[in-house]
Design an enzyme around this catalytic site. Structure first.
Site, PDB file in Angstrom:
ATOM      1  N   GLY A 156       0.779  -1.235   0.000  1.00 47.57           N
ATOM      2  CA  GLY A 156       0.000   0.000   0.000  1.00 47.57           C
ATOM      3  C   GLY A 156       0.804   1.274   0.000  1.00 47.57           C
ATOM      4  O   GLY A 156       1.974   1.296  -0.331  1.00 47.57           O
ATOM      5  N   SER A 157       0.179   2.371   0.345  1.00 45.52           N
ATOM      6  CA  SER A 157       0.716   3.706   0.481  1.00 45.52           C
ATOM      7  C   SER A 157      -0.065   4.696  -0.370  1.00 45.52           C
ATOM      8  O   SER A 157      -1.284   4.665  -0.364  1.00 45.52           O
ATOM      9  CB  SER A 157       2.208   3.787   0.183  1.00 45.52           C
ATOM     10  N   ARG A 158       0.626   5.554  -1.168  1.00 45.00           N
ATOM     11  CA  ARG A 158      -0.074   6.650  -1.816  1.00 45.00           C
ATOM     12  C   ARG A 158       0.545   6.972  -3.175  1.00 45.00           C
ATOM     13  O   ARG A 158       1.744   6.815  -3.373  1.00 45.00           O
ATOM     14  CB  ARG A 158      -0.011   7.891  -0.925  1.00 45.00           C
TER      15      ARG A 158
END
EC number: 4.1.1.65
Length: 222
Positions: free
Chosen positions: A187-189
């Protein structure tokens, strides 16, 4: 649906470890059937969760000229005009998508174009929604230039859990809209920086599908 290449070795090793653990429990706790069943159930759930992290669903794309598609599965967490300081050094329309650990983690080119800029930055691992994550976390920056000369910047940002960014981009490499260009483990952005005047087609907290959801329309060249 297939398993992403970034997860195949990891998942194989994880499966071997879980099999070894459960074999050991069966051997050393032969009389404890309940403990064996609990271990097996937990192992299966844990493996399936990890398997989900690396899934890569097939998606048919139908992108029209001027449309910008979501580079990632996730949720829109930022829509605002900001000064992009690394490449453009001027005001741009920013759209950010947060990828949870349960989302598909491969990243896709938001437009058709040629890579005109690429840079990797080592950095911190602040939570992805932290205001300074875009400038202080480990990240990659890629700029795509389309046939009309319009440039779109897309940035992968690591977070507290995501500590492995993969980016396959190189300056001069062509991408079609929706083509995979990278992967963020767990995940993350992803931030997208678009020209001022771009028509945003998503709302805050809206869920997106990478390579499928239309997030914006670029300004007309007329």
């Amino acid at each position: 649906m297939t398993i992403h290449k970034e997860g195949r070795t990891y998942l194989t090793i994880l499966l071997l470890i879980l099999v070894a653990i459960n074999a050991g429990i069966i051997f050393y706790l032969e009389q404890h059937i309940l403990a064996q069943r609990i271990s097996q159930i937990v192992s299966v759930i844990f493996f399936l969760l990890n398997l989900q992290f690396f899934r890569m669903p097939k998606r048919r794309l139908n992108v029209e000229d001027g449309q910008v598609i979501a580079p990632a599965d996730g949720k829109v967490v930022v829509i605002e005009e900001v000064i992009e300081n690394e490449y453009f050094k001027e005001k741009r329309q920013q759209i950010s998508i947060f990828m949870s650990p349960l989302n598909v983690h491969n990243n896709r080119a938001p437009i058709k174009g040629i890579v005109s800029f690429y840079k990797y930055h080592a950095g911190k691992y602040l939570v992805a929604w932290h205001p300074k994550a875009s400038s202080e976390n480990e990240r990659t920056t890629m700029v795509l230039k389309n046939e009309s000369g319009t440039e779109v910047l897309v940035r992968q940002i690591a977070g507290a859990m995501a500590r492995r960014i993969k980016c396959y981009a190189k300056v001069g490499k062509p991408y079609s809209a929706g083509q995979e260009y990278g992967f963020i483990k767990f995940g993350s952005r992803v931030d997208v920086f678009l020209p001022i005047g771009t028509k945003v087609k998503v709302n805050l907290n809206q869920k997106t599908k990478g390579g499928k959801t239309i997030i914006a329309e670029l300004p007309s060249e007329d």
